[in-house]
Scaffold this motif. Sequence first.
Motif, short mmCIF file in Angstrom:
data_model
loop_
_atom_site.label_atom_id
_atom_site.label_comp_id
_atom_site.label_asym_id
_atom_site.label_seq_id
_atom_site.Cartn_x
_atom_site.Cartn_y
_atom_site.Cartn_z
N ARG A 70 0.39 71.10 40.17
CA ARG A 70 -0.98 70.31 39.92
C ARG A 70 -2.06 71.03 40.69
O ARG A 70 -3.24 70.80 39.97
N VAL A 71 -2.00 71.49 41.61
CA VAL A 71 -3.11 72.27 42.56
C VAL A 71 -3.50 73.53 41.45
O VAL A 71 -4.73 73.43 41.42
N ALA A 72 -2.68 74.23 40.80
CA ALA A 72 -2.96 75.13 40.01
C ALA A 72 -3.53 74.82 38.69
O ALA A 72 -4.63 75.29 38.20
N GLN A 73 -3.35 73.52 38.19
CA GLN A 73 -3.84 72.74 36.98
C GLN A 73 -5.43 72.63 37.28
O GLN A 73 -6.28 72.76 36.75
N ARG A 74 -5.57 72.13 38.60
CA ARG A 74 -6.86 71.44 38.82
C ARG A 74 -7.92 72.73 39.09
O ARG A 74 -9.04 72.59 39.04
N LYS A 75 -7.16 73.87 39.76
CA LYS A 75 -8.18 75.02 39.96
C LYS A 75 -8.33 75.82 38.64
O LYS A 75 -9.40 76.05 38.59
N GLU A 76 -7.75 75.74 37.75
CA GLU A 76 -7.98 76.13 36.31
C GLU A 76 -9.16 75.18 35.82
O GLU A 76 -10.14 75.92 35.17
N ASN A 77 -8.88 74.01 36.14
CA ASN A 77 -10.00 72.93 35.34
C ASN A 77 -11.22 73.41 36.17
O ASN A 77 -12.36 73.27 35.49
N VAL A 78 -11.30 73.45 37.60
CA VAL A 78 -12.32 74.03 38.23
C VAL A 78 -13.09 75.29 37.66
O VAL A 78 -14.14 75.24 37.46
N ALA A 79 -12.31 76.32 37.42
CA ALA A 79 -12.69 77.45 37.10
C ALA A 79 -13.45 77.33 35.49
O ALA A 79 -14.51 77.72 35.27
N LYS A 80 -12.80 76.77 34.51
CA LYS A 80 -13.37 76.35 33.40
C LYS A 80 -14.75 75.60 33.38
O LYS A 80 -15.67 76.00 32.80
N LEU A 81 -14.56 74.33 34.29
CA LEU A 81 -15.98 73.92 34.47
C LEU A 81 -16.99 74.75 35.01
O LEU A 81 -18.43 74.47 34.61
N LYS A 82 -16.91 75.46 36.02
CA LYS A 82 -17.75 76.24 36.59
C LYS A 82 -18.31 77.39 35.32
O LYS A 82 -19.31 77.46 35.36
N GLN A 83 -17.46 77.79 34.64
CA GLN A 83 -17.83 78.63 33.36
C GLN A 83 -18.78 78.11 32.47
O GLN A 83 -19.69 78.46 32.10
N GLU A 84 -18.05 76.59 32.10
CA GLU A 84 -19.23 75.97 31.23
C GLU A 84 -20.26 75.83 31.99
O GLU A 84 -21.45 75.88 31.17
N LEU A 85 -20.39 75.53 32.99
CA LEU A 85 -21.79 75.12 33.73
C LEU A 85 -22.66 76.46 33.97
O LEU A 85 -23.99 76.40 33.79
N ASP A 86 -22.06 77.37 34.20
CA ASP A 86 -22.88 78.77 34.03
C ASP A 86 -23.32 79.03 32.63
O ASP A 86 -24.67 79.38 32.35
N GLU A 87 -22.59 79.01 31.42
CA GLU A 87 -23.14 78.94 30.17
C GLU A 87 -24.40 77.87 29.98
O GLU A 87 -25.20 78.32 29.28
N LEU A 88 -24.34 76.92 30.46
CA LEU A 88 -25.27 75.77 30.10
C LEU A 88 -26.59 76.29 30.87
O LEU A 88 -27.63 76.24 30.33
N LYS A 89 -26.31 76.73 32.20
CA LYS A 89 -27.61 77.26 33.03
C LYS A 89 -28.19 78.15 32.05
O LYS A 89 -29.68 78.59 32.14
N LYS A 90 -27.45 79.26 31.65
CA LYS A 90 -28.01 80.49 30.94
C LYS A 90 -28.84 79.93 29.69
O LYS A 90 -29.83 80.14 29.19
N GLN A 91 -28.40 79.02 28.94
CA GLN A 91 -29.02 78.51 27.91
C GLN A 91 -30.20 77.79 28.16
O GLN A 91 -31.16 77.73 27.66
N VAL A 92 -30.23 76.88 29.27
CA VAL A 92 -31.43 76.46 29.96
C VAL A 92 -32.29 77.40 30.29
O VAL A 92 -33.63 77.49 29.94
N THR A 93 -31.87 78.43 31.12
CA THR A 93 -33.00 79.29 31.50
C THR A 93 -33.27 80.02 30.26
O THR A 93 -34.80 80.44 30.04
N GLY A 94 -32.83 80.29 29.29
CA GLY A 94 -33.37 81.20 27.86
C GLY A 94 -34.03 80.10 27.39
O GLY A 94 -35.24 80.70 26.79
N ARG A 95 -34.07 78.58 27.20
CA ARG A 95 -35.17 78.00 26.75
C ARG A 95 -36.35 77.73 27.38
O ARG A 95 -37.38 77.64 26.92
N ASN A 96 -36.17 77.95 28.60
CA ASN A 96 -37.24 77.87 29.65
C ASN A 96 -38.07 79.20 29.83
O ASN A 96 -39.19 79.08 30.53
#
Length: 117
Positions: A70-96
């Motif tokens: 369970r802990v490993a799955q949640r860690k993977e989920n956190v890593a995936k969400l962080k990666q998605e957040l970073d990608e979204l931040k890059k997109q927002v930075t690119g637009r601005n």
Amino acid sequence: MNIKTLEQALKLQNDLATRLTHSLVSGTAGKVPPIEVLVKEKEQSVVRAQAEVEAAIKERDAAVSRWDERVAQRKENVAKLKQELDELKKQVTGRNDPTKHKETGKVKKEASGKKSR
């Protein structure tokens, strides 16, 4: 008593057999059971207790393993969400980014200049 596992059923059976043996020996003889009988009962009790300890250890290990998964799955989920957040931040930075707006403005001016020709 709810019996959920085979080990619990075997333990109950052994306990009942021990009690029955003890009551028959003490009831028929009317005396304290011989030392050999007491030693044998204690040996059986030790074996049963050791089996219970081993079963408890196996159950604990299985539970720990499930929690580790369970802990490993949640860690993977956190890593995936962080990666998605970073990608979204890059997109927002690119637009601005003001340099991109200037470039798009130049394209629009050129396009409007072509229409006048």
